[in-house]
Design an enzyme around this catalytic site. Structure first.
Site, PDB file in Angstrom:
ATOM      1  N   LEU A   1       5.578   5.085   7.294  1.00 27.11           N
ATOM      2  CA  LEU A   1       4.525   4.458   8.097  1.00 27.11           C
ATOM      3  C   LEU A   1       3.380   4.063   7.174  1.00 27.11           C
ATOM      4  CD1 LEU A   1       4.298   6.931  11.144  1.00 27.11           C
ATOM      5  CD2 LEU A   1       5.440   4.710  11.102  1.00 27.11           C
ATOM      6  N   HIS A   2       2.894   2.825   7.317  1.00 32.09           N
ATOM      7  CA  HIS A   2       1.737   2.431   6.512  1.00 32.09           C
ATOM      8  C   HIS A   2       0.869   1.376   7.176  1.00 32.09           C
ATOM      9  CE1 HIS A   2       4.443  -0.906   5.573  1.00 32.09           C
ATOM     10  NE2 HIS A   2       3.388  -1.583   5.189  1.00 32.09           N
ATOM     11  N   ARG A   3       1.328   0.764   8.251  1.00 33.93           N
ATOM     12  CA  ARG A   3       0.558  -0.319   8.850  1.00 33.93           C
ATOM     13  C   ARG A   3      -0.672   0.222   9.584  1.00 33.93           C
ATOM     14  NH1 ARG A   3       2.855  -5.052   8.098  1.00 33.93           N
ATOM     15  NH2 ARG A   3       5.092  -5.087   7.642  1.00 33.93           N
TER      16      ARG A   3
ATOM     17  N   ARG B   1      -2.219   5.391   1.191  1.00 35.19           N
ATOM     18  CA  ARG B   1      -3.279   5.222   2.183  1.00 35.19           C
ATOM     19  C   ARG B   1      -3.014   6.083   3.419  1.00 35.19           C
ATOM     20  NH1 ARG B   1      -3.295   1.655   6.351  1.00 35.19           N
ATOM     21  NH2 ARG B   1      -5.388   0.935   5.823  1.00 35.19           N
TER      22      ARG B   1
ATOM     23  N   ASP C   1       7.678   1.235   9.977  1.00 33.95           N
ATOM     24  CA  ASP C   1       6.949   0.044  10.418  1.00 33.95           C
ATOM     25  C   ASP C   1       6.987  -1.023   9.330  1.00 33.95           C
ATOM     26  OD1 ASP C   1       5.177   1.062   8.555  1.00 33.95           O
ATOM     27  OD2 ASP C   1       3.611   1.569  10.012  1.00 33.95           O
TER      28      ASP C   1
END
Length: 383
Positions: free
Chosen positions: A208-210, A243, A282
């Site tokens: 997940l990063h969005r 992030r 994602d």
């Protein structure tokens, strides 16, 4: 003939590697084609960048623009300033950009202003979601590019609908799949395989990063809690994007079934995906890889720029509502996931097709420096 090949972020490395190999093959055949590899530095983790270059056999970049860090606007400006300096030293015959990252847009704009033709590898893909920086990058790049190397008929139709001429569009396939198929016999079992007691089909991979999923702590925690609950003890391996890690540190998620690990190299990550029960992500690129590997994929997004992975492949859009996760996972665990197949031309030959087309464009004079544009309406009005 000289090409500038632009790479800036992790996904770019997988897309340029087979193109470079195809060029090197033509050089061995003594054809007139050379390249200047330009790393913009957008992905500024030096160790991770170098690991990808080493694993994929990418040569040392001819130039590194050092544009890591800062906001998207700051990165765009830095890339454009530094690339312009290179173009003042030497103008290539063609600037080849890939994908939809900031580097792609910035270098395409700079090249066009210098009169250099631009070819966009992976042109024409659209999500329709203007909240995604990638959508803006790809729209701007496609508006000014001269040639488009596409991954699907969906991309072709998008470009034609937007007024691109058919003779500028080349449906070639997917260079990311070239890299995948070319490395399946080189995959590396990651160290966590033994330490976490993993075996084929007994775990899921999650990425997940969005911003829509990870920037709001309450939503991210709800997503992860619902996934853990639905899987009922089945291990989850989560290589954490830098992030995302910063946000996860504040969530205090305590469950023995989820394992947060550092990002993996390409060969280790694909090994993990290949032998997993399924992938929750994602990422757009991962949905392409799972489609070819025939691994079920649950995409936590409300839209996708790669509809072929849903209509043809093993991917399903779940959305970003945490409550939608349980029904999808129940379907997976009951063995009711759909069967997929490989999209047309995702066969490992894309890069060779691209280089052959570029050589032909050069031979017919289509890569000559562009002249000035004269608006015919001004001429009509006597101006």
């Amino acid at each position: 003939m000289v090409l500038d090949i632009i790479a800036g972020a992790r996904p770019n490395f997988m897309k340029i590697a087979p193109i470079i190999k195809a060029i090197q093959k033509k050089q061995e055949e003594e054809l007139d084609i050379n390249f200047r590899l330009i790393h913009t530095g957008q992905h500024y983790d030096k160790n991770m960048s170098q690991a990808f270059f080493n694993e994929l056999g990418i040569p040392k970049p001819d130039n590194n623009l050092g544009a890591g860090g800062g906001s998207q606007a700051e990165q765009t400006a830095k890339i454009m300033i530094e690339y312009e300096k290179l173009l003042e030293e030497e103008n290539p015959d063609l600037c080849v950009v890939v994908g939809d990252v900031t580097s792609t847009m910035a270098c395409s704009i700079t090249a066009k202003k210098a009169g250099v033709r631009v070819a966009h590898v992976e042109g024409g893909i659209r999500s329709g979601d203007w909240t995604m920086p990638e959508e803006i990058n790809r729209m701007v790049t496609d508006r000014i590019s001269d040639f488009f190397f596409t991954t699907s008929e969906f991309a072709n139709k998008n470009l034609l609908r937007e007024g691109i001429s058919d003779d500028q569009i080349f449906f070639v396939g997917n260079t990311m799949i070239d890299t995948l198929l070319g490395n399946l016999d080189r995959l590396i079992k990651p160290a966590i395989w033994e330490s976490l007691d993993l075996s084929g089909g007994n775990y899921l991979v999650m990425t997940l990063h969005r911003p829509a999923n990870v920037d709001e702590e309450k939503n991210l925690k709800s997503l992860i809690d619902n996934i853990i609950k639905a899987l009922d003890g089945l291990p989850i391996v989560f290589p954490v994007h830098p992030r995302t890690r910063q946000i996860l540190e504040n969530l205090d998620i305590q469950d023995s079934s989820i394992h947060f690990i550092d990002p993996l190299g390409y060969l280790e990550f694909i090994y993990l995906v290949k032998y997993s029960r399924a992938v929750i992500t994602d990422s757009g690129g991962i949905t392409e890889e799972t489609t070819v590997l025939n691994v079920p994929c649950l995409t936590l997004r409300d839209n996708t720029e790669r509809p072929e992975t849903i209509l043809i492949g093993t991917n399903e859009l779940i959305g970003t509502d945490p409550e939608a996760i349980k029904p999808a996972i129940n379907k997976l665990l009951k063995g009711n996931w759909k069967a997929g197949s490989t999209p047309e031309k995702w066969d490992g030959n894309t890069a060779e097709n691209i280089v052959d087309i570029i050589l032909n464009l050069y031979a017919i004079g289509a890569l000559e420096k562009q002249g000035s544009f004269v608006d015919e309406t001004l001429l009509f009005n006597g101006k």
